[in-house]
Design an enzyme around this catalytic site. Structure first.
Site, PDB file in Angstrom:
ATOM      1  CG  LEU A   1      46.157  31.089  52.419  1.00  0.00           C
ATOM      2  CD1 LEU A   1      47.449  30.357  52.817  1.00  0.00           C
ATOM      3  CD2 LEU A   1      46.489  32.252  51.481  1.00  0.00           C
TER       4      LEU A   1
ATOM      5  CB  ILE B   1      35.971  37.043  57.065  1.00  0.00           C
ATOM      6  CG1 ILE B   1      35.084  36.070  56.267  1.00  0.00           C
ATOM      7  CG2 ILE B   1      36.973  37.724  56.166  1.00  0.00           C
ATOM      8  CD1 ILE B   1      34.188  36.761  55.231  1.00  0.00           C
TER       9      ILE B   1
ATOM     10  CG  PHE C   1      33.483  31.127  47.887  1.00  0.00           C
ATOM     11  CD1 PHE C   1      34.858  30.922  47.853  1.00  0.00           C
ATOM     12  CD2 PHE C   1      32.740  30.453  48.861  1.00  0.00           C
ATOM     13  CE1 PHE C   1      35.492  30.083  48.762  1.00  0.00           C
ATOM     14  CE2 PHE C   1      33.365  29.618  49.780  1.00  0.00           C
ATOM     15  CZ  PHE C   1      34.734  29.431  49.730  1.00  0.00           C
TER      16      PHE C   1
ATOM     17  CE1 TYR D   1      30.543  37.221  43.767  1.00  0.00           C
ATOM     18  CE2 TYR D   1      29.859  37.927  41.582  1.00  0.00           C
ATOM     19  CZ  TYR D   1      30.668  38.082  42.684  1.00  0.00           C
ATOM     20  OH  TYR D   1      31.605  39.090  42.720  1.00  0.00           O
TER      21      TYR D   1
ATOM     22  CB  VAL E   1      32.278  31.101  22.520  1.00  0.00           C
ATOM     23  CG1 VAL E   1      31.343  32.300  22.513  1.00  0.00           C
ATOM     24  CG2 VAL E   1      33.653  31.479  21.971  1.00  0.00           C
TER      25      VAL E   1
HETATM   26  N1  LIG Z   1      37.490  39.524  39.702  1.00  0.00           N
HETATM   27  C1  LIG Z   1      36.398  40.169  39.285  1.00  0.00           C
HETATM   28  O1  LIG Z   1      36.177  40.369  38.082  1.00  0.00           O
HETATM   29  C2  LIG Z   1      35.419  40.706  40.305  1.00  0.00           C
HETATM   30  C3  LIG Z   1      34.335  41.462  39.849  1.00  0.00           C
HETATM   31  C4  LIG Z   1      33.414  41.966  40.770  1.00  0.00           C
HETATM   32  C5  LIG Z   1      33.599  41.756  42.119  1.00  0.00           C
HETATM   33  N2  LIG Z   1      34.655  41.011  42.552  1.00  0.00           N
HETATM   34  C6  LIG Z   1      34.816  40.799  44.000  1.00  0.00           C
HETATM   35  O2  LIG Z   1      36.132  41.182  44.370  1.00  0.00           O
HETATM   36  C7  LIG Z   1      36.595  40.379  45.439  1.00  0.00           C
HETATM   37  C8  LIG Z   1      37.949  39.780  45.086  1.00  0.00           C
HETATM   38  O3  LIG Z   1      37.814  38.989  43.911  1.00  0.00           O
HETATM   39  P1  LIG Z   1      39.063  38.216  43.321  1.00  0.00           P
HETATM   40  O4  LIG Z   1      38.840  38.055  41.876  1.00  0.00           O
HETATM   41  O5  LIG Z   1      40.293  38.859  43.812  1.00  0.00           O
HETATM   42  O6  LIG Z   1      38.864  36.785  44.014  1.00  0.00           O
HETATM   43  P2  LIG Z   1      39.969  35.813  44.647  1.00  0.00           P
HETATM   44  O7  LIG Z   1      39.269  34.490  44.769  1.00  0.00           O
HETATM   45  O8  LIG Z   1      41.245  35.884  43.914  1.00  0.00           O
HETATM   46  O9  LIG Z   1      40.203  36.439  46.090  1.00  0.00           O
HETATM   47  C9  LIG Z   1      39.354  36.205  47.179  1.00  0.00           C
HETATM   48  C10 LIG Z   1      40.241  35.932  48.392  1.00  0.00           C
HETATM   49  O10 LIG Z   1      39.420  35.779  49.547  1.00  0.00           O
HETATM   50  C11 LIG Z   1      39.896  34.665  50.311  1.00  0.00           C
HETATM   51  N3  LIG Z   1      38.735  34.191  51.090  1.00  0.00           N
HETATM   52  C12 LIG Z   1      37.573  33.677  50.622  1.00  0.00           C
HETATM   53  N4  LIG Z   1      36.756  33.381  51.648  1.00  0.00           N
HETATM   54  C13 LIG Z   1      37.417  33.732  52.788  1.00  0.00           C
HETATM   55  C14 LIG Z   1      37.088  33.686  54.170  1.00  0.00           C
HETATM   56  N5  LIG Z   1      35.919  33.198  54.593  1.00  0.00           N
HETATM   57  N6  LIG Z   1      37.996  34.130  55.066  1.00  0.00           N
HETATM   58  C15 LIG Z   1      39.204  34.606  54.659  1.00  0.00           C
HETATM   59  N7  LIG Z   1      39.562  34.678  53.373  1.00  0.00           N
HETATM   60  C16 LIG Z   1      38.680  34.240  52.451  1.00  0.00           C
HETATM   61  C17 LIG Z   1      40.419  33.690  49.276  1.00  0.00           C
HETATM   62  O11 LIG Z   1      41.342  32.766  49.793  1.00  0.00           O
HETATM   63  C18 LIG Z   1      41.052  34.645  48.259  1.00  0.00           C
HETATM   64  O12 LIG Z   1      42.409  34.896  48.561  1.00  0.00           O
HETATM   65  C19 LIG Z   1      35.524  39.342  45.706  1.00  0.00           C
HETATM   66  O13 LIG Z   1      34.731  39.781  46.793  1.00  0.00           O
HETATM   67  C20 LIG Z   1      34.706  39.347  44.415  1.00  0.00           C
HETATM   68  O14 LIG Z   1      33.369  38.989  44.660  1.00  0.00           O
HETATM   69  C21 LIG Z   1      35.584  40.483  41.673  1.00  0.00           C
HETATM   70  O1  LIG Z   2      35.608  29.985  29.183  1.00  0.00           O
HETATM   71  C1  LIG Z   2      34.854  30.961  29.192  1.00  0.00           C
HETATM   72  C2  LIG Z   2      34.743  31.837  30.322  1.00  0.00           C
HETATM   73  C3  LIG Z   2      33.853  32.887  30.256  1.00  0.00           C
HETATM   74  N1  LIG Z   2      33.088  33.085  29.137  1.00  0.00           N
HETATM   75  C4  LIG Z   2      32.161  34.215  29.087  1.00  0.00           C
HETATM   76  O2  LIG Z   2      32.905  35.389  29.223  1.00  0.00           O
HETATM   77  C5  LIG Z   2      32.139  36.382  29.908  1.00  0.00           C
HETATM   78  C6  LIG Z   2      32.937  36.853  31.102  1.00  0.00           C
HETATM   79  O3  LIG Z   2      33.015  35.769  32.026  1.00  0.00           O
HETATM   80  P1  LIG Z   2      33.927  35.797  33.334  1.00  0.00           P
HETATM   81  O4  LIG Z   2      35.293  36.230  32.967  1.00  0.00           O
HETATM   82  O5  LIG Z   2      33.746  34.478  34.016  1.00  0.00           O
HETATM   83  O6  LIG Z   2      33.304  36.964  34.197  1.00  0.00           O
HETATM   84  P2  LIG Z   2      31.784  37.190  34.678  1.00  0.00           P
HETATM   85  O7  LIG Z   2      31.030  35.942  34.781  1.00  0.00           O
HETATM   86  O8  LIG Z   2      31.211  38.276  33.814  1.00  0.00           O
HETATM   87  O9  LIG Z   2      31.992  37.680  36.169  1.00  0.00           O
HETATM   88  C7  LIG Z   2      33.008  38.605  36.540  1.00  0.00           C
HETATM   89  O10 LIG Z   2      32.494  39.893  36.451  1.00  0.00           O
HETATM   90  C8  LIG Z   2      31.388  40.113  37.304  1.00  0.00           C
HETATM   91  C9  LIG Z   2      30.935  41.543  37.118  1.00  0.00           C
HETATM   92  O11 LIG Z   2      30.527  41.782  35.790  1.00  0.00           O
HETATM   93  C10 LIG Z   2      31.805  39.877  38.734  1.00  0.00           C
HETATM   94  O12 LIG Z   2      30.736  40.042  39.583  1.00  0.00           O
HETATM   95  C11 LIG Z   2      32.363  38.485  38.926  1.00  0.00           C
HETATM   96  O13 LIG Z   2      32.882  38.330  40.229  1.00  0.00           O
HETATM   97  C12 LIG Z   2      33.470  38.258  37.952  1.00  0.00           C
HETATM   98  O14 LIG Z   2      33.880  36.914  38.023  1.00  0.00           O
HETATM   99  C13 LIG Z   2      30.827  35.699  30.301  1.00  0.00           C
HETATM  100  O15 LIG Z   2      29.861  36.024  29.348  1.00  0.00           O
HETATM  101  C14 LIG Z   2      31.136  34.211  30.198  1.00  0.00           C
HETATM  102  O16 LIG Z   2      30.032  33.411  29.866  1.00  0.00           O
HETATM  103  C15 LIG Z   2      33.205  32.245  28.040  1.00  0.00           C
HETATM  104  O17 LIG Z   2      32.513  32.434  27.041  1.00  0.00           O
HETATM  105  N2  LIG Z   2      34.087  31.212  28.109  1.00  0.00           N
END
Ligand SMILES: NC(=O)c1ccc[n+]([C@@H]2O[C@H](COP(=O)([O-])OP(=O)(O)OC[C@H]3O[C@@H](n4cnc5c(N)ncnc54)[C@H](O)[C@@H]3O)[C@@H](O)[C@H]2O)c1
Ligand SMILES: O=c1ccn([C@@H]2O[C@H](COP(=O)(O)OP(=O)(O)O[C@H]3O[C@H](CO)[C@@H](O)[C@H](O)[C@H]3O)[C@@H](O)[C@H]2O)c(=O)[nH]1
Length: 324
Positions: free
Chosen positions: A35, A54, A74, A139, A203
């Site tokens: 959480l 984990i 994260f 990351y 932006v």
């Molecule tokens: N959201 C995106 O656009 C995106 C894109 C590419 C990859 N991912 C990957 O997908 C996964 C999920 O992303 P999300 O957007 O749902 O993130 P999120 O932060 O909503 O979910 C991550 C969850 O993992 C839990 N967590 C973190 N560290 C932990 C630990 N050590 N032990 C147990 N629980 C832990 C957090 O509490 C959270 O509930 C991540 O691995 C992220 O890197 C997300």
């Molecule tokens: O207030 C904001 C927030 C974001 N952005 C831009 O919007 C784009 C998308 O940003 P964001 O939604 O934060 O996603 P990313 O940084 O592209 O990352 C997401 O998408 C990646 C894959 O492309 C994943 O790896 C990451 O986990 C996920 O957070 C980027 O160019 C940011 O710079 C803005 O301009 N203003």
């Protein structure tokens, strides 16, 4: 579909949607989440919940599990640039402990949340899995390190693994959606402006080498992404590590996303140009040909306006709940 699955990070955005899909498919689901960024109420009804880390997975894993779906991490690009140690510790050391616990318990199947950020600034788009991996932020580097770790685990110890490299996940599925606090992702932030919870959207940079100068990303609906996870569980083969990109193959600039939110919500969205955010590649667009071929994945919610509409409905539902 049947089976018993451990979903790490299942109180978070993507993990909770996948857990919900597994339950709907008839599977038994246990969520393991500490959480840190997730929410207890995000865990779908019907899933067992363990509040834990984990790194301590060995306490709970046992041979009754058919596979682990590993979302816990994260995942904020910008934060990882200023706090890289946080990402190496949780994402890399945490996953190493999880893989060890899986080995000990004899759980030999894994689906891992990898990312487009493993590629860095692409030389060619759409990006294929054989493209060079040169992450532009810690990351992405941490996720790439885990992908290498998994490849070794499959070769040496027979793990059957699929890494899914998500591009930008968005949208919602029923009661599950994006509610990071603080929020850093573009679509939910723009929706907060539409709701009047923020004055304007920043932006981050308008001088990138893209048609309108703002970063281009490939947005994928979280429910299409969930479908891919269920297919990946079927495709995982002992001793093999399959890596698949997941995106729609179409890029949208930050300004195009903002304009789509204006159209979907009917609200004016003031925008201000801010400096570039550290670690951002200019363009990330997927080729998902491998996922289509190897998983049989066939996304059905590719339309950006539809993705934004689902996210908008979810954003309004949680605001209403907050006000009550
Ligand atoms: N959201 C995106 O656009 C995106 C894109 C590419 C990859 N991912 C990957 O997908 C996964 C999920 O992303 P999300 O957007 O749902 O993130 P999120 O932060 O909503 O979910 C991550 C969850 O993992 C839990 N967590 C973190 N560290 C932990 C630990 N050590 N032990 C147990 N629980 C832990 C957090 O509490 C959270 O509930 C991540 O691995 C992220 O890197 C997300
Ligand atoms: O207030 C904001 C927030 C974001 N952005 C831009 O919007 C784009 C998308 O940003 P964001 O939604 O934060 O996603 P990313 O940084 O592209 O990352 C997401 O998408 C990646 C894959 O492309 C994943 O790896 C990451 O986990 C996920 O957070 C980027 O160019 C940011 O710079 C803005 O301009 N203003």
């Amino acid at each position: 579909m049947s089976g018993k699955y451990l979903v790490t990070g299942g109180a978070g955005y993507v993990g909770s949607v996948v857990a919900q899909h597994l339950l709907e498919a008839g599977c038994e689901v246990t969520v393991l989440d500490n959480l840190t960024t997730g929410f207890r109420e995000g865990v779908p009804a019907g899933a067992a919940f363990i509040e834990g880390d984990i790194r301590d997975a060995a306490k709970w894993l046992d041979p009754s599990y058919d596979a682990v779906l590993h979302f816990a991490a994260f995942s904020q690009v910008g934060e990882s640039v200023v706090k890289p140690e946080k990402y190496w510790d949780n994402n890399v050391a945490g996953t190493m402990a999880l893989l060890g616990a899986m080995r000990e318990a004899g759980v030999r199947k894994l689906v891992f949340s990898s990312t487009a950020a493993t590629y860095g600034e692409p030389k060619e788009v759409p990006i294929v899995e054989s493209a060079p991996t040169s992450p532009t932020n810690p990351y992405g580097a941490s996720k790439l390190a885990v992908d290498h770790m998994i490849t070794g685990e499959a070769a040496a110890h027979g793990l059957g693994a699929v890494s899914l490299r998500y591009f930008n996940v968005a949208g919602a599925y029923g009661k599950q959606g994006e509610r990071h606090d603080p929020e850093s992702h573009l679509i939910p932030l723009v929706l907060q402006v539409a709701q009047g919870r923020r004055d304007a959207i920043s932006v981050f940079g308008d001088d990138y080498p893209t048609p309108d100068g703002t970063c281009v990303r490939d947005y994928i609906h979280v429910a299409d992404l969930a479908d891919a996870h269920l297919l990946a569980l079927k495709a995982a083969t002992p001793g093999e590590h399959l890596i698949c990109n997941l995106g729609n193959g179409e890029g949208f600039s930050v300004r195009q996303v903002i304009e789509t939110v204006r159209q979907v919500t009917g609200h004016p969205i003031p925008e201000v140009v801010a400096p570039r955010r550290g670690g951002d590649p200019a363009v990330l667009v997927a080729s998902a040909a491998t996922a289509r071929e190897k998983l049989g994945w066939n996304p059905s919610r590719a339309d950006l306006a539809g993705i934004v509409a689902d996210a908008w409905e979810f954003a309004r539902s949680i605001s209403t709940a907050r006000e009550q």
